[in-house]
Design a protein around this motif. Structure first.
Motif, PDB file in Angstrom:
ATOM      1  N   ALA A 113      -4.532   2.701  -1.943  1.00 27.15           N
ATOM      2  CA  ALA A 113      -3.395   3.603  -2.184  1.00 27.15           C
ATOM      3  C   ALA A 113      -3.684   4.540  -3.340  1.00 27.15           C
ATOM      4  O   ALA A 113      -3.380   5.741  -3.281  1.00 27.15           O
ATOM      5  CB  ALA A 113      -2.138   2.786  -2.453  1.00 27.15           C
TER       6      ALA A 113
ATOM      7  N   GLY B  61       0.810  -1.205   0.000  1.00 27.10           N
ATOM      8  CA  GLY B  61       0.000   0.000   0.000  1.00 27.10           C
ATOM      9  C   GLY B  61       0.844   1.256   0.000  1.00 27.10           C
ATOM     10  O   GLY B  61       0.644   2.160  -0.816  1.00 27.10           O
ATOM     11  N   GLY B  62       1.793   1.336   0.916  1.00 29.47           N
ATOM     12  CA  GLY B  62       2.639   2.519   1.006  1.00 29.47           C
ATOM     13  C   GLY B  62       3.443   2.751  -0.253  1.00 29.47           C
ATOM     14  O   GLY B  62       3.578   3.896  -0.729  1.00 29.47           O
TER      15      GLY B  62
ATOM     16  N   ILE C  19      -4.445   3.479   4.857  1.00 28.26           N
ATOM     17  CA  ILE C  19      -4.798   2.468   3.853  1.00 28.26           C
ATOM     18  C   ILE C  19      -4.309   1.097   4.311  1.00 28.26           C
ATOM     19  O   ILE C  19      -3.456   0.971   5.194  1.00 28.26           O
ATOM     20  CB  ILE C  19      -4.173   2.786   2.480  1.00 28.26           C
ATOM     21  N   GLY C  20      -4.846   0.068   3.687  1.00 29.49           N
ATOM     22  CA  GLY C  20      -4.364  -1.290   3.929  1.00 29.49           C
ATOM     23  C   GLY C  20      -4.865  -1.889   5.229  1.00 29.49           C
ATOM     24  O   GLY C  20      -5.913  -1.510   5.763  1.00 29.49           O
TER      25      GLY C  20
ATOM     26  N   ALA D 283       0.352   3.480   6.327  1.00 26.21           N
ATOM     27  CA  ALA D 283       0.209   2.157   5.727  1.00 26.21           C
ATOM     28  C   ALA D 283       0.989   1.178   6.594  1.00 26.21           C
ATOM     29  O   ALA D 283       1.851   0.439   6.124  1.00 26.21           O
ATOM     30  CB  ALA D 283       0.726   2.161   4.288  1.00 26.21           C
TER      31      ALA D 283
ATOM     32  N   ALA E  27      -5.179  -3.058  -0.516  1.00 25.43           N
ATOM     33  CA  ALA E  27      -4.228  -2.019  -0.115  1.00 25.43           C
ATOM     34  C   ALA E  27      -3.787  -1.192  -1.311  1.00 25.43           C
ATOM     35  O   ALA E  27      -3.687   0.044  -1.229  1.00 25.43           O
ATOM     36  CB  ALA E  27      -3.022  -2.645   0.571  1.00 25.43           C
TER      37      ALA E  27
ATOM     38  N   CYS F 104     -10.336   7.286   2.063  1.00 23.19           N
ATOM     39  CA  CYS F 104      -9.253   6.837   2.957  1.00 23.19           C
ATOM     40  C   CYS F 104      -8.805   7.920   3.930  1.00 23.19           C
ATOM     41  O   CYS F 104      -7.665   7.914   4.403  1.00 23.19           O
ATOM     42  CB  CYS F 104      -8.058   6.309   2.160  1.00 23.19           C
TER      43      CYS F 104
END
Length: 312
Positions: free
Chosen positions: A293, A18-19, A276-277, A116, A289, A266
């Motif tokens: 994102a 996600g990140g 997120i995630g 994340a 995720a 989000c």
């Protein structure tokens, strides 16, 4: 730790799928981004993921992380190794204390923050844990890989929330599903017992005492009454808690398992703070995720003042 700007458009905390996906989007939006990761993404545990789109033969978790980092690098981004130990708001900006692997402390400032950070799994009494996960003897996500264990002998431990749900879910994939209790006091009520009987799930009422592996890396579950149960795969389902402490300290709303509550874009309940995630309430999946994102990064870009491009 070399940082080229005093104030970033976005600080991303967590370098899992996600990140990294959010960082890729934001770099393509020409935003200044700092992505800090301490290197414990659960994706790295996955030997092969078969349900992430675009990889018909599956992909190793560490390999997917490497490819995402490489893709981020193509747009001038990189991962800052370290841990964000504190997050606060000062003069309308987010300030984060970032501790490097060497113990050096740096303060990062940003207009927005995207968490994340994922989840932390509860204790798992399985010997040779990493080896068991790598071999597929222990698995963490029935949704991810139920198809991969079709017709195997599957062991599932009760979970604190919906104790029989995962065992019933796995009956879609195998006729041999065993549900093990974790404590002396059964987590299964009368109605749930009837559900197990109707689905022909074997309910082992003596609590788990431990799990060992055979030479062939098959899990053997040991119960307190001295019985042993050899299976092909074990789903511990021993619980998790979201790594949401940074957001909670700012007053962000949390729900069950410390998960962060976010809206359709989000956004947490703290202005400028996104999540997120797996750290958010919802389905723990790589694809989820990544989708979150994209939503969060686009919302962040549209929320911030326009980054007008100068003439070359």
């Amino acid at each position: 730790m070399e940082l080229k700007t005093n104030v970033f458009d976005t600080l991303i905390v967590g370098g899992g799928p996600g990140g990294l996906t959010a960082a890729i989007y934001l770099h393509r939006f020409t935003r200044n981004v700092a992505l800090v990761d301490k290197g414990n993404s659960r994706l790295g545990w996955i030997p092969v993921s078969h349900n992430y789109p675009g990889f018909p033969d599956g992909i190793n978790g560490k390999q997917l992380l490497d490819q995402l980092r490489c893709q981020l690098g193509n747009y001038g981004g990189h991962v800052i190794p370290g841990e964000i130990t504190n997050l606060r708001i000062e003069d309308g900006l987010f300030e984060a204390d970032c501790c490097s692997p060497e113990g050096d402390l740096t303060t990062l400032r940003a207009h927005t923050v995207l968490l994340a950070t994922g989840v932390a799994d509860a204790g798992m009494p399985v010997e040779r844990w990493e080896e068991a996960v790598a071999a597929g003897a222990v698995r963490l996500c029935p949704v991810c890989d139920g198809f991969d264990v079709i017709d195997k002998r599957i062991a599932v431990a009760t979970s604190e929330v919906n104790p029989v749900g995962h065992a019933l879910f796995m009956r879609s994939f195998s006729t041999e599903v065993l549900l093990f209790e974790r404590t002396e006091e059964s987590a299964v009520d009368a109605d749930e017992k009837r559900q197990l009987e109707a689905a022909n799930v074997r309910h082992i009422t003596s609590p788990l005492a431990g799990v060992t592996l055979t030479d062939e890396l098959r899990p053997v579950l040991h119960t307190r009454d001295g019985q042993d149960y050899a299976c092909d795969v074990f789903y511990p389902m021993l619980g998790e808690s979201a790594r949401s402490g940074l957001a909670a300290a700012l007053g962000a709303e949390t729900v069950e398992c410390d998960k962060l509550l976010v809206d359709d874009h989000c956004r947490t309940s703290v202005p400028g703070l996104f999540a997120i995630g797996d750290v958010t309430r919802g389905l723990n999946q790589i694809a989820v995720a990544a989708g979150q994102a994209a939503i969060a990064a686009t919302t962040i870009h549209n929320t911030l003042p326009w980054a007008l491009r100068a003439r070359p």
